[in-house]
Design a protein around this motif. Sequence first.
Motif, mmCIF file in Angstrom:
data_model
loop_
_atom_site.group_PDB
_atom_site.id
_atom_site.type_symbol
_atom_site.label_atom_id
_atom_site.label_comp_id
_atom_site.label_asym_id
_atom_site.label_seq_id
_atom_site.Cartn_x
_atom_site.Cartn_y
_atom_site.Cartn_z
ATOM 1 N N PRO A 89 0.826 -1.172 0.067
ATOM 2 C CA PRO A 89 0.129 -0.167 0.115
ATOM 3 C C PRO A 89 0.676 1.336 0.017
ATOM 4 O O PRO A 89 0.237 2.177 -0.265
ATOM 5 C CB PRO A 89 -0.867 -0.166 1.239
ATOM 6 N N PHE A 92 -0.026 3.749 -3.043
ATOM 7 C CA PHE A 92 -1.232 4.709 -2.830
ATOM 8 C C PHE A 92 -1.172 5.683 -1.652
ATOM 9 O O PHE A 92 -1.394 6.751 -1.721
ATOM 10 C CB PHE A 92 -2.517 3.844 -2.934
ATOM 11 N N LEU A 93 -0.367 5.303 -0.682
ATOM 12 C CA LEU A 93 -0.309 6.072 0.514
ATOM 13 C C LEU A 93 0.506 7.382 0.184
ATOM 14 O O LEU A 93 0.009 8.611 0.524
ATOM 15 C CB LEU A 93 0.287 5.457 1.785
ATOM 16 N N GLY A 96 -1.408 9.348 -2.365
ATOM 17 C CA GLY A 96 -2.787 9.997 -1.852
ATOM 18 C C GLY A 96 -2.651 10.993 -0.924
ATOM 19 O O GLY A 96 -3.174 12.197 -0.930
ATOM 20 N N ILE A 97 -1.467 11.025 -0.159
ATOM 21 C CA ILE A 97 -1.179 12.067 0.761
ATOM 22 C C ILE A 97 -0.503 13.117 0.332
ATOM 23 O O ILE A 97 -0.450 14.383 0.651
ATOM 24 C CB ILE A 97 -0.613 11.304 2.199
ATOM 25 N N TRP A 246 6.319 -1.280 8.649
ATOM 26 C CA TRP A 246 5.405 -0.520 8.401
ATOM 27 C C TRP A 246 5.756 0.973 8.327
ATOM 28 O O TRP A 246 5.337 2.034 7.965
ATOM 29 C CB TRP A 246 4.073 -0.648 9.200
ATOM 30 N N ILE A 277 -4.356 3.255 -8.599
ATOM 31 C CA ILE A 277 -4.815 1.922 -8.780
ATOM 32 C C ILE A 277 -3.678 1.017 -9.287
ATOM 33 O O ILE A 277 -3.400 -0.027 -8.829
ATOM 34 C CB ILE A 277 -5.864 2.359 -9.763
ATOM 35 N N THR A 280 -0.488 0.042 -7.141
ATOM 36 C CA THR A 280 -0.964 -0.650 -5.955
ATOM 37 C C THR A 280 -1.188 -2.276 -6.716
ATOM 38 O O THR A 280 -0.309 -3.332 -6.079
ATOM 39 C CB THR A 280 -2.162 -0.471 -5.255
ATOM 40 N N PHE A 281 -1.862 -2.279 -7.650
ATOM 41 C CA PHE A 281 -1.824 -3.664 -8.152
ATOM 42 C C PHE A 281 -0.680 -4.251 -8.769
ATOM 43 O O PHE A 281 -0.371 -5.616 -8.405
ATOM 44 C CB PHE A 281 -2.760 -3.430 -9.688
ATOM 45 N N TYR A 417 1.198 20.117 5.621
ATOM 46 C CA TYR A 417 -0.218 20.107 6.284
ATOM 47 C C TYR A 417 -0.146 20.800 7.673
ATOM 48 O O TYR A 417 -1.218 20.492 8.444
ATOM 49 C CB TYR A 417 -0.624 18.304 6.508
ATOM 50 N N ALA B 17 -6.325 13.046 1.617
ATOM 51 C CA ALA B 17 -5.306 12.417 2.535
ATOM 52 C C ALA B 17 -5.566 11.644 3.523
ATOM 53 O O ALA B 17 -5.205 10.304 3.641
ATOM 54 C CB ALA B 17 -4.269 13.658 2.796
ATOM 55 N N SER B 20 -6.913 8.309 2.302
ATOM 56 C CA SER B 20 -5.690 7.311 2.014
ATOM 57 C C SER B 20 -5.124 6.800 3.383
ATOM 58 O O SER B 20 -4.901 5.516 3.346
ATOM 59 C CB SER B 20 -4.725 8.269 1.313
ATOM 60 N N LEU B 21 -5.108 7.610 4.264
ATOM 61 C CA LEU B 21 -4.606 7.042 5.524
ATOM 62 C C LEU B 21 -5.485 5.995 6.086
ATOM 63 O O LEU B 21 -5.110 5.009 6.786
ATOM 64 C CB LEU B 21 -4.368 8.263 6.520
ATOM 65 N N LEU B 23 -7.493 3.988 4.550
ATOM 66 C CA LEU B 23 -7.365 2.692 3.751
ATOM 67 C C LEU B 23 -6.108 2.047 4.095
ATOM 68 O O LEU B 23 -6.116 0.964 4.340
ATOM 69 C CB LEU B 23 -7.476 3.078 2.166
ATOM 70 N N TYR B 24 -5.225 2.986 4.374
ATOM 71 C CA TYR B 24 -3.574 2.387 4.917
ATOM 72 C C TYR B 24 -3.911 1.486 6.186
ATOM 73 O O TYR B 24 -3.526 0.395 6.309
ATOM 74 C CB TYR B 24 -2.705 3.245 5.091
ATOM 75 N N PHE B 27 -6.000 -1.651 5.632
ATOM 76 C CA PHE B 27 -4.958 -2.829 5.052
ATOM 77 C C PHE B 27 -4.038 -3.391 6.321
ATOM 78 O O PHE B 27 -4.145 -4.640 6.332
ATOM 79 C CB PHE B 27 -4.401 -2.231 3.917
ATOM 80 N N PHE B 28 -3.722 -2.531 7.136
ATOM 81 C CA PHE B 28 -2.801 -2.808 8.108
ATOM 82 C C PHE B 28 -3.710 -3.939 9.126
ATOM 83 O O PHE B 28 -3.045 -5.016 9.399
ATOM 84 C CB PHE B 28 -2.461 -1.851 8.895
ATOM 85 N N TRP B 31 -4.166 -7.289 7.182
ATOM 86 C CA TRP B 31 -2.846 -7.995 7.165
ATOM 87 C C TRP B 31 -2.631 -8.574 8.231
ATOM 88 O O TRP B 31 -2.188 -9.768 8.767
ATOM 89 C CB TRP B 31 -1.777 -6.875 6.698
ATOM 90 N N ILE B 67 -6.792 -4.947 -1.118
ATOM 91 C CA ILE B 67 -6.138 -3.516 -1.319
ATOM 92 C C ILE B 67 -6.239 -2.997 -2.698
ATOM 93 O O ILE B 67 -6.308 -1.748 -3.053
ATOM 94 C CB ILE B 67 -4.657 -3.611 -0.611
ATOM 95 N N SER B 68 -6.055 -3.713 -3.693
ATOM 96 C CA SER B 68 -6.134 -3.443 -4.924
ATOM 97 C C SER B 68 -7.504 -2.984 -5.414
ATOM 98 O O SER B 68 -7.606 -1.924 -5.930
ATOM 99 C CB SER B 68 -5.722 -4.543 -6.035
ATOM 100 N N THR B 71 -8.259 0.316 -3.491
ATOM 101 C CA THR B 71 -7.903 1.572 -3.670
ATOM 102 C C THR B 71 -8.601 2.176 -5.056
ATOM 103 O O THR B 71 -9.161 3.157 -5.144
ATOM 104 C CB THR B 71 -6.363 1.168 -4.380
#
Lengths: 484, 99
Positions: A89, A92-93, A96-97, A246, A277, A280-281, A417, B17, B20-21, B23-24, B27-28, B31, B67-68, B71
Amino acid sequence: MVNFQMIIPLILYLVFIFSIALYSKRKSSKVSGEGFIEEYFIGGRSMGGFVLAMTLIATYSSASSFVGGPGVAYSLGFGWILLAMIQVPTAFLTLGILGKKLAVVSRKIKAVTVTDFLRARYKNDGVVILSSIAILLFFMAAMVAQFIGGAKLFEGITGYHYYVGLILFGITVIVYTTIGGFRAVALTDAIQGIIMIFATIFLLMGILRAGGGIDNIMAKIAQTNPEALTPTAGGKISQPFILSFWVLVGFGVLGLPQTTVRCMGFKDSKSLHNAMIVGTFVVGFLMLGMHLIGVLGSVVVPGLEGDGAIPGITVKVMHPILAGIFIAGPLAAIMSTVDSMLILASAAIIRDLYLNYGSKNVSLEKLSKMSFITTGIIGVLAFILAINPPSLIVWINLFAFGGLQAAFLWPTILGLYWKKANAMGAISSMVAGVGSFIYFTITEIKFIGMHQIVQTLIISLLAFVIGAYFGKKPDEDTIKLFWG
Amino acid sequence: MKKMIDSEKNKQMNKEALISLGLYLFFFIWWYGFAYGLGLQDIEDYSYIMGMPSWFFFSCIMGYLVISFGTWFVVRKFFVEIPLDEEKSSLNKRDRGGK
């Protein structure tokens, strides 16, 4: 066991890479006037979604994803695949951020480097100089390490001497990066990403066939090494250790300049969305595939070890021509990591140091010539260091990955931010971060078995907040520029 | 593409943002939960799916698909195409190849 058949696909591949560089060069010579810097160092902000995804993946999957990691999976089993999946991930992180925010800001201030962005945000020479030094020092060490890894791998698979591999792909990467700039880097990264995908598919199929199918192979693992079936590898992979990844290959990647700069180079929002997308894939496929190959290989081709595992498996289960395509995979991963660092190191010298502190009025012709020469010289320097690596370089490389995160993570994220983030905070964070990371690494002080990066980033965060509290507030213009 | 003033753009970017966090984190948990929830029992008690230990199948193989797809879903559903340039001005020399 010198094998000529393997070399043919490899040579064809390198020729192809060169033609991309020439194509990029033709594109960039069409850009006139002030556009040169933007074209050479960020590819004219024209990356589409697919190229953005691939260049991001190719940049952060280096020798370790293709050789090191699967080599460990070979001896430890499924637990190490679990660890590798942490990287999935990250793409995308990051996008995305950082993606949109950095894209919007860097267009406003015409930034082409991470340092450009930090300079506009903190308006402080200390920040600019510290970040340029961190980039040059850590990238140089990391590039040399990648060169060494690539040449060793080449030697392991083809049987040709270390120097042959070093010369072959060392020269390739230096030449195409120098003449093609960022555009060539991104395009070749995309091609290299595709090569990595095919390499993974071929090798996975090869190993399944050689081992007589998945059930057969799994039965053998259960028989010979049942611990390989557990997430802890029979206690060898502790939870604090795996969890700290992580941070190291997850959240911390947001601080790597080679990742961040990619958020300045894409075309539009749609490209970013697609890249999240696709990225990630693809990264998931590569991680899962390559590490699974390592685990399955442990019973199909037993008796190998560490970095020798993947080359050994390749030679054993694949036809030489396919093996040649496969070796292009990790070499591609290595070249695509080196090329990004090379162009960024060059940008640090030309854009961040020379244009800020050297001559203010420099003709465009001179500037472009200087950019080419600087990129070339840095590349050749890394190449020469890799011929007979000095121990200092090997030593610095130990700190490169974590050191870059320690230096850049908080100044980048908080700069985007947190309105109160200021120069004092950024400088304290960089100094405390890099300093403590080096200290913890040398003394091997770890908190409950976690990688040192975790405690380092906590310290650099604290240093940032404390520094920001004592420092001067950012001025109105900066706030307006970044938040509108 | 939506027209937005800077503050609206910022609000949207902050929202993306955070998503995204989120979704992260999701997934964590996926997992971690499957890997250590199913994987810490005795090896003799393991169940297997498609030849692989079930913890691995759910945590890594299914995790990858989740996760795919996740996203894809999040980007389609919550992400907005905002213009990245400040304003379309004539200063913009290069044709960006818009549709």
